[in-house]
Design an enzyme around this catalytic site. Structure first.
Site, short mmCIF file in Angstrom:
data_model
loop_
_atom_site.label_atom_id
_atom_site.label_comp_id
_atom_site.label_asym_id
_atom_site.label_seq_id
_atom_site.Cartn_x
_atom_site.Cartn_y
_atom_site.Cartn_z
CD GLU A 67 -3.14 0.31 0.06
OE1 GLU A 67 -3.83 1.15 -0.55
OE2 GLU A 67 -3.21 -0.91 -0.13
CE1 TYR A 126 3.79 0.36 8.45
CE2 TYR A 126 4.29 -1.77 7.49
CZ TYR A 126 3.56 -0.60 7.50
OH TYR A 126 2.56 -0.41 6.57
#
Length: 845
Positions: free
Chosen positions: A88, A311
């Site tokens: 993404e 992350y």
């Protein structure tokens, strides 16, 4: 290029603020606030004949940002795209390059945590845009668009409901919950018995023992029943006790002497869980913190963007050397060297390219911040602490335990007592799966038996038979559904939260406590897809598709070859859709196949939900509380027998218009009041707040609505000023001018507004976007109330044709479905809740 003027683009303002703290003065950071370009929502926008070319358009409200970015590019020497390093994020960067067309050198700026060291290193170690990742993301987007935009209209037609939708992974998630409910329906519950004895050791310590055999035959337990069907499958020599036999054995053994025959002690070790991946973080947050998968991801996003964790979208459990060292240093500092594992633990991902090779989710930096040292609070603190504890535990020593099994003989009966001792707690001192309190868990996990030796006699305090019932397969919870999706390779962990949220928003499933329970509509959608599009809801097909997307990301599969196989050809979605639309099978499609419901009175699905048909052809809606897994054939037959009674109007008094009887009635669009009969009858829908308050039979309230519109008086030109209620809420009107009234106050303003107040409101210009068309079906909208500020922009609650939504500056943000049509819930939104929704929406974009 250390001194080069640099423009850095990230997705979110929070991320921009956080990394700015670690950047030199020659760097400027701007947030794109998600995608700046996307497929339009009003059409499919994919040209299949041109190689599945996508028709992208600029996201509404992003024109000024693009202008700002182009202007900034004229004053810098290089561009760094610092969007997240996954498909993404790569796609967002690609769209930025396509729109901005930078003439200065540009690279991807890659980091997995927001710390000074990570950001400084990333400035000098950029990489080129990964076209394969972009192709994989676009392939997924195209497949999802083709699936949703071609299959959903077929669902609308066949099930007569335009609120339905089909999704590539969502539909498979639904099938899992429906399949589990089918197992529960088919499950045959059984009752079996055993016995337990309350005993005293020689040292007068009490303990419990359970009968395991009688006269040399093992006693049947739950393990002797098939866990799926409930059918007894015990071996020929196994003794299945009913209540009568169990009582007889208890009576016989009550007079026997209980002697310790054997004592066995066995040591064993328990190893810590691996560090968190996206999936396991969601599972543990659901179980331990009682927060949903979607909320877990929103909080994790905030923690990442504010520099607290690495992350949060990853399939990899591996820790970097930095993370391993930081965890071991803290374990040594907080618990001592004996609590460290003898050597560092290393963890491998299941697949080589797991989520683009991210590290596990851990506290950020080369030194982990102790939770109490942070400024975090509430759920943010709780989730950070969970991640912190799990990471530390992964580098801690094994827990050492020992089990003690005592065999006791009493006449023809054999009893067993067992206990567990924690010899050394190891990692349990920091973290226990499924428990919030490690200290309490240590106690819970110990079941200590008194010291005993072979040959000693134990005094019998009590002996009684115990009944047990076999348990049907458990319904999925959010945690177990996430676990099952990951196990089957369906979707990606980063999508699990949205899958579950969609199922709940569409009301394909509802929550019963933590359990996810499929509704009649969920059963109907699943049944239709299984019967007519089996390959597109097949578990293996969906898993293989994820593998193919991974191959595209790795450059091993061509995007067009993949999309052609999915959509075109005889077995492709396009042709299968055409074949289905040509069939006249609506009745079959709308008839649910439930094994416990007779074919004489099947449950049907219509635009207003599930219903049955009586012998006279009358449709009778099923109560909203009924569910496929708990509705019996007897329930349905009773409903049909009493159907006419359910719809008998209730008379509550004389009405305000003609003085005729007012009745509470039920129609296809819900309950309403009616005064009189025939063509002269006056009707008014019963508002939801009245239904919820149980005041549908309150004549005073009914009279107020039946008497609408209210004539407030006349304006200076002699035109009547009216207060009335329309399809889109309360409003005032005068000579074709309209203004909306507050619809979140239970219509108080509708009945209290004066002529002077109405004239003043009419004299003002309509709010921007309202078009002055209140109550007349306008696609425009108006602001209901301001909630506060977010990033120096006003956040307001607005309403339009499709319900309530948020307006942030000039941008519209869709609210979750549960708010869109619920006045009370939308009206109760706080600025904090609104900000969380805004952030989640922008992160998704």
């Amino acid at each position: 290029m250390d001194n080069a003027n640099t423009l850095i683009i990230v997705e979110s303002p929070t991320k921009a603020r956080t990394i700015s703290k670690f950047l030199p003065s020659n760097c400027k950071v701007v947030a794109s606030k998600g995608h700046i370009r996307d497929l339009p929502e009003d059409r499919m926008a994919i040209d299949v004949e041109k190689g599945f070319a996508c028709e992208y358009q600029i996201v509404a409200g992003k024109q000024s940002l693009i202008k700002e970015l182009k202007s900034s590019l004229k004053t810098v020497d290089r561009l760094l795209l610092a969007t997240d390093e996954d498909r993404e994020g790569e796609s967002i960067s690609w769209h930025l390059l396509e729109v901005l067309k930078p003439k200065v050198p540009h690279q991807r700026m890659v980091f997995h945590e927001i710390t000074k060291k990570a950001i400084t290193d990333a400035l000098d170690h950029g990489r080129d845009l990964d076209e394969n990742l972009v192709q994989a993301q676009e392939s997924r987007r195209v497949v999802d668009r083709l699936y949703g935009y071609t299959l959903s209209p077929t669902l609308w037609k066949k099930l007569s409901n335009k609120r339905l939708s089909a999704g590539r992974v969502q539909s498979v998630g639904l099938r899992l919950t429906v399949d589990r409910e089918r197992l529960r329906i088919a499950f045959s519950q059984s009752t079996y018995f055993d016995a337990k004895a309350q005993l005293l050791s020689v040292s007068k310590q009490a303990f419990e023992a359970k009968i395991t055999a009688y006269a040399g035959q093992p006693i049947a337990t739950g393990k002797d029943f098939d866990s799926t069907t409930g059918v007894y499958k015990g071996k020929e020599n196994t003794l299945l006790l009913d209540e009568e036999r169990a009582k007889a054995i208890v009576k016989e053994l009550s007079s026997e002497t209980f002697i310790v025959e054997d004592i066995q002690k066995k040591p064993f070790v328990t190893r810590p869980s691996i560090p968190f991946t996206t999936s396991t973080l969601q599972q543990d947050a659901i179980k331990k913190l009682h927060i949903s998968a979607s909320e877990t991801m929103r909080i994790a996003q905030r923690l990442y963007e504010n520099g607290y964790i690495t992350y949060m979208r990853t399939d990899s459990p591996s820790l970097s050397q930095e993370g391993t060292n930081a965890a071991r240093d803290l374990v040594n500092q907080l618990y001592g060297k004996e609590y460290l594992s003898p050597s560092p633990r290393y963890f491998a991902a299941k697949s080589v390219g797991a989520q683009e090779a991210h590290e596990a989710i851990r506290p950020a930096g080369e030194r982990f911040a102790v939770p109490s040292e942070t400024s975090l609070s509430g759920k943010d603190f709780a989730l950070y602490e969970l991640i912190w504890k799990r990471t530390l535990a992964s580098q801690m020593a094994d827990a050492k335990k020992a089990t003690t099994t005592v065999t006791i003989k009493a006449g023809n009966g054999t009893f067993v007592a067992s206990g567990t001792q924690i010899v050394f707690p190891g990692f349990i001192r920091a973290y226990v799966e499924g428990s919030d309190d490690p200290d309490a868990a240590l106690d819970d996990k110990e079941t200590l038996l008194p010291a005993m030796k072979a040959g000693e006699e134990c005094a019998l305090q009590q002996l009684e038979e115990v009944a047990h019932q076999t348990k049907s397969p458990a319904r999925y919870t959010e945690a177990s559904l996430v676990q099952e999706l990951e196990k089957r390779g369906i979707g990606r962990p980063s999508t699990y939260a949205s899958i579950i949220k969609t199922l709940l928003d569409r009301k394909y499933v509802i929550k019963d406590g933590p359990a996810l329970v499929p509704t009649f509509m969920g059963f109907a959608v699943c049944q239709f897809l299984e019967s007519n599009f089996p390959q597109f809801i097949d578990y293996d097909f969906t898993s293989k598709m994820e593998d193919n997307l991974d191959k595209i990301a790795a450059g091993k599969l061509d995007k067009k070859v993949f999309l052609n196989a999915f959509y075109l050809g005889e077995e492709g979605l396009e042709n299968q859709n055409k074949l289905q639309l040509a069939l006249d099978n609506k009745v079959v499609t709308k008839t649910l196949r439930l094994p416990q419901i007779s074919e004489e009175n099947p449950v049907m699905i219509g635009p207003y939900g599930p219903y049955v048909v009586d012998g006279e052809g009358q449709f009778i809606s099923l109560p909203n509380t009924w569910l496929p897994g708990t509705t019996t054939d007897e329930d349905v037959k009773t409903l049909i027998a009493e159907g006419k009674k359910v719809h008998v109007p209730v008379e509550i008094g004389k009405g305000p218009v003609h003085g005729e009887p007012v009745k509470v009635m039920n129609g296809r669009f819900g309950p309403y009041w009616q005064e009189g009969d025939g063509k002269s009858a006056v009707r008014a829908s019963i508002p939801k707040w009245v239904q919820d308050a149980g005041k549908s039979e309150d004549l005073e309230i009914a009279s107020r609505y039946l008497a609408l519109p209210r004539v407030l008086g006349k304006d200076e030109q002699g035109n009547e000023v009216l207060a009335q209620k329309g399809k889109y809420g309360p409003y005032i009107s005068c000579n074709k001018k309209t203004r909306k009234l507050n619809r979140l106050d239970k219509d108080q303003q509708l009945f209290s507004i004066t002529l002077e107040e109405a004239l003043e409101l009419l004299s003002k210009e309509p709010e921007k976007g309202s078009g002055g068309k209140a109550g007349r079906g306008s696609a425009k909208a108006s602001v209901i109330k301001e909630l506060g500020q977010f990033e120096k922009e006003t956040v307001a609650l607005a309403t339009g044709r499709y319900g309530f939504y948020l307006r942030v500056g000039n941008q519209n943000i869709a609210l979750p479905n549960e708010y869109k049509k619920d006045e009370e819930k939308a009206g109760a939104l706080t600025i904090d809740e609104a900000v969380a929704i805004i952030r989640a929406k922008r992160a998704k974009e």
